[in-house]
Scaffold this motif. Sequence first.
Motif, short mmCIF file in Angstrom:
data_model
loop_
_atom_site.label_atom_id
_atom_site.label_comp_id
_atom_site.label_asym_id
_atom_site.label_seq_id
_atom_site.Cartn_x
_atom_site.Cartn_y
_atom_site.Cartn_z
N MET A 141 0.82 -1.20 0.00
CA MET A 141 0.00 0.00 0.00
C MET A 141 0.86 1.26 0.00
O MET A 141 1.94 1.28 0.59
CB MET A 141 -0.85 0.03 1.27
CG MET A 141 -1.81 -1.15 1.38
SD MET A 141 -3.05 -1.05 0.09
CE MET A 141 -4.38 -1.99 0.85
N VAL A 142 0.36 2.31 -0.64
CA VAL A 142 0.99 3.62 -0.56
C VAL A 142 -0.03 4.57 0.07
O VAL A 142 -1.12 4.74 -0.45
CB VAL A 142 1.38 4.15 -1.96
CG1 VAL A 142 2.00 5.53 -1.85
CG2 VAL A 142 2.35 3.19 -2.63
N PRO A 143 0.31 5.15 1.22
CA PRO A 143 -0.62 6.06 1.87
C PRO A 143 -0.86 7.29 1.02
O PRO A 143 0.09 7.93 0.56
CB PRO A 143 0.10 6.45 3.17
CG PRO A 143 1.17 5.43 3.35
CD PRO A 143 1.56 4.98 1.98
N THR A 144 -2.12 7.60 0.74
CA THR A 144 -2.48 8.80 0.00
C THR A 144 -3.97 9.06 0.16
O THR A 144 -4.77 8.13 0.19
CB THR A 144 -2.15 8.69 -1.51
OG1 THR A 144 -2.88 9.71 -2.21
CG2 THR A 144 -2.54 7.35 -2.08
N ASP A 173 -8.64 2.51 -0.34
CA ASP A 173 -8.61 1.50 0.70
C ASP A 173 -8.15 2.14 2.00
O ASP A 173 -7.64 3.26 2.01
CB ASP A 173 -7.58 0.40 0.35
CG ASP A 173 -8.07 -0.49 -0.78
OD1 ASP A 173 -9.28 -0.79 -0.81
OD2 ASP A 173 -7.25 -0.87 -1.64
N TYR A 174 -8.32 1.39 3.07
CA TYR A 174 -7.74 1.81 4.34
C TYR A 174 -6.86 0.69 4.86
O TYR A 174 -7.19 -0.48 4.73
CB TYR A 174 -8.83 2.11 5.38
CG TYR A 174 -9.46 3.45 5.18
CD1 TYR A 174 -8.91 4.59 5.78
CD2 TYR A 174 -10.58 3.60 4.37
CE1 TYR A 174 -9.48 5.83 5.59
CE2 TYR A 174 -11.15 4.85 4.18
CZ TYR A 174 -10.59 5.97 4.79
OH TYR A 174 -11.14 7.20 4.59
N LEU A 175 -5.73 1.09 5.44
CA LEU A 175 -4.92 0.11 6.13
C LEU A 175 -4.89 0.52 7.58
O LEU A 175 -5.13 1.67 7.93
CB LEU A 175 -3.50 0.03 5.54
CG LEU A 175 -2.56 1.21 5.69
CD1 LEU A 175 -1.87 1.22 7.05
CD2 LEU A 175 -1.49 1.15 4.60
N VAL A 176 -4.62 -0.46 8.44
CA VAL A 176 -4.43 -0.15 9.85
C VAL A 176 -3.05 -0.65 10.26
O VAL A 176 -2.58 -1.67 9.76
CB VAL A 176 -5.51 -0.81 10.75
CG1 VAL A 176 -6.88 -0.28 10.42
CG2 VAL A 176 -5.48 -2.32 10.63
N GLN A 177 -2.41 0.14 11.10
CA GLN A 177 -1.11 -0.25 11.62
C GLN A 177 -1.17 -0.16 13.13
O GLN A 177 -1.81 0.73 13.67
CB GLN A 177 -0.04 0.76 11.15
CG GLN A 177 0.56 0.48 9.81
CD GLN A 177 1.56 1.56 9.44
OE1 GLN A 177 1.25 2.74 9.47
NE2 GLN A 177 2.76 1.15 9.10
N SER A 178 -0.47 -1.07 13.80
CA SER A 178 -0.41 -0.94 15.24
C SER A 178 0.64 0.12 15.55
O SER A 178 1.62 0.28 14.82
CB SER A 178 -0.03 -2.27 15.88
OG SER A 178 1.26 -2.67 15.49
N LEU A 211 -7.71 -2.86 6.19
CA LEU A 211 -8.81 -2.69 7.13
C LEU A 211 -9.80 -3.85 7.06
O LEU A 211 -10.31 -4.32 8.07
CB LEU A 211 -9.53 -1.36 6.85
CG LEU A 211 -10.78 -1.09 7.69
CD1 LEU A 211 -10.45 -1.08 9.18
CD2 LEU A 211 -11.43 0.22 7.29
N GLU A 212 -10.04 -4.34 5.82
CA GLU A 212 -10.96 -5.45 5.62
C GLU A 212 -10.54 -6.69 6.40
O GLU A 212 -11.34 -7.56 6.72
CB GLU A 212 -10.98 -5.88 4.15
CG GLU A 212 -11.53 -4.87 3.19
CD GLU A 212 -11.26 -5.28 1.74
OE1 GLU A 212 -10.61 -6.31 1.52
OE2 GLU A 212 -11.70 -4.54 0.85
#
Length: 581
Positions: free
Chosen positions: A220-223, A228-233, A242-243
């Motif tokens: 993923m590239v944050p933008t 989409d959404y990603l989650v990081q601890s 996120l899914e």
Amino acid sequence: MSAMNWTQYFIPTSKEIPADAAVPSHQLMIRAGLIRQVGAGAYTYLPLGYRSLRKVEAIVRDEMNCAGALELLMPALHPIEWWEKTGRVEAMGDVLLRLHGSGDDWRTRTVLGPTHEEVITEIAKAYINSYKQLPVSLYQIQTKFRGEARPKSGVLRTREFLMKDAYSFHACKEGPGGLDETYQKMYDAYCMIFSRAGIPYIPVEADSGAIGGDASHEFMVPTDAGEDYLVQSEDGTYAANLERAEIHPLEDVGGEATKPLDEVHTPGMTTIDEVSTFLKCQPCGMIKTIIYEVEGEPLVALVRGDHEVNEAKLARAAGVTSVTAAEPDLIKKLTGAEVGFAGPVGLKARMIVDQAVTLMHDAVTGANKTDYHITGVNPGRDFEIKESADVRTAVEGDRAANGSPLVFKKCIEVGHVFKLGTKYSDSMEAKYLDNNGKPQSLIMGCYGIGLNRIMAAAIEAHHDENGITWPMAIAPFEVVICALDMRVDEVTSLSNKLHDEMTAAGIDVLLDDRDARPGFKFKDAELIGFPIRITVGKRGLADGIVEVLLRRSGEVHKITPNEVVAFVTKQIEEAMKNERT
RNA sequence: CGGGGCGUAGCUCAGUCUGGUAGAGCGCAGCGUUCGGGACGCUGAGGUCGCAGGUUCAAAUCCUGUCGCCCCGACCA
């Protein structure tokens, strides 16, 4: 050596912000003359844009070759029979583009390939007969076609795009030559590719989706332009789509059942919002009852009113491949009420209770009676909890499985690696003989990268108010020479000389030989984002120097003409090294 | 597929409400001036107003249909 002069090139830049472009990469790609739209989700790459795309392609090809994959080229035209065999005509639906001929014309039986598992598996079936031929990895860089319902954000989501797709074949999952080994090799190659391209990428655990398979990572590239959404601890040990993201169970903060069941009249209120406003309760004090259908049978999911059911998690928890939302008829039959008044009390169906719901007390939920809800509902007391699991999508405030808080980032997917297993080899009967002479299904992996997305993601990540700030590795040209006044012989002759020297030294350089004013040339140079700009003008020449401006940092170096090649070479080398991500 | 917006010159847009023979800026061509941060003057080329019907003496403008594009949502190997 052919001269790269602006006046001989084709660079339609524009001051105007295109009306149809909403995201920065789209606006800048059009304004810088990199692309032009042909239709929804279809773009021409103009010469400058294509140079950049080709540089991305070269990096991908290089790393795939290093990873031991072999390049081939498959057609975009596929027989639909192969897609019927794997069940993906139905699975992909309208995304699979079909040709339409008259009657049983060949066109009727042909589709445009959105990906190539079927075609590559057929090749494996035809040629891979023995375990001695394994493992093998094959890849191509080729145009894909998909009937996207809604193309958007310029080249970030299109109906036609350039993809690198690789496929590996194995006799085993673990150990030397196994799927795991190649998967890791590909994963590492992907990191190298995105790193070299200079884009800030984050590998995350992903859901393998309808393509099937049992393990998968996305890059993923944050933008903000992402979808989409990603989650990081927070501690950095966990990252997932996120899914997919797993959630640490919520803590039981105590409390107990204090109220009896009570039916309340809620005429026409079918949403959490309406009911919570009307009854003056919080959405988190409500139980959402969502009814799905699995093979004709109802499956009920209970989540808190402020949570969303995660269908992938639900399917996994239920032990099925997929769940679909139930038709209104089934819901009415099951609950005896109109849609919007379902609740767990007295409901006779398989029910999976989200972990967060198991902690609730005196909750509000549907009464299974049109226009009524019930209050004072207590899980365990008023309905049995037979099955409980994490079946919801993570929200802000949730923690990762290890307890570290989760942070959310909007992002775009630029790469995806899957462990496919035998899904395709089974359905297409692609078998090899093992060392006992017994036929076995080939074990497969597949690995995709969206080349256009890399380019757009690089721009999303690297631009400022004046234009693109390309990573050196994928800039259309590394250097532009701004010859400030083409009427001055000293300026033109030195500019030409520098151009030729740099070209001879293997530097990608463009000479802006237009008869234009300085500011005009500078603006264009910044818009297009040449990493290095060399300014040749009377003013510098009087002091025997030219100016070298670095686009990203804005640093200016005044150097003598005979130092230029060495200086620029060094700057390019350093940039290629330092811009790695 | 649902909701919203928009189709007028290569680009950005005005004109549509209130019907009367098509406009501006940018860009482009020619000439002249200008030349280290998107210069200026003069002259000029460029549009069946998305398409098809209809209403009208007359339609970019009103009505019907259709196609396309963008945004939000659904979907997304």
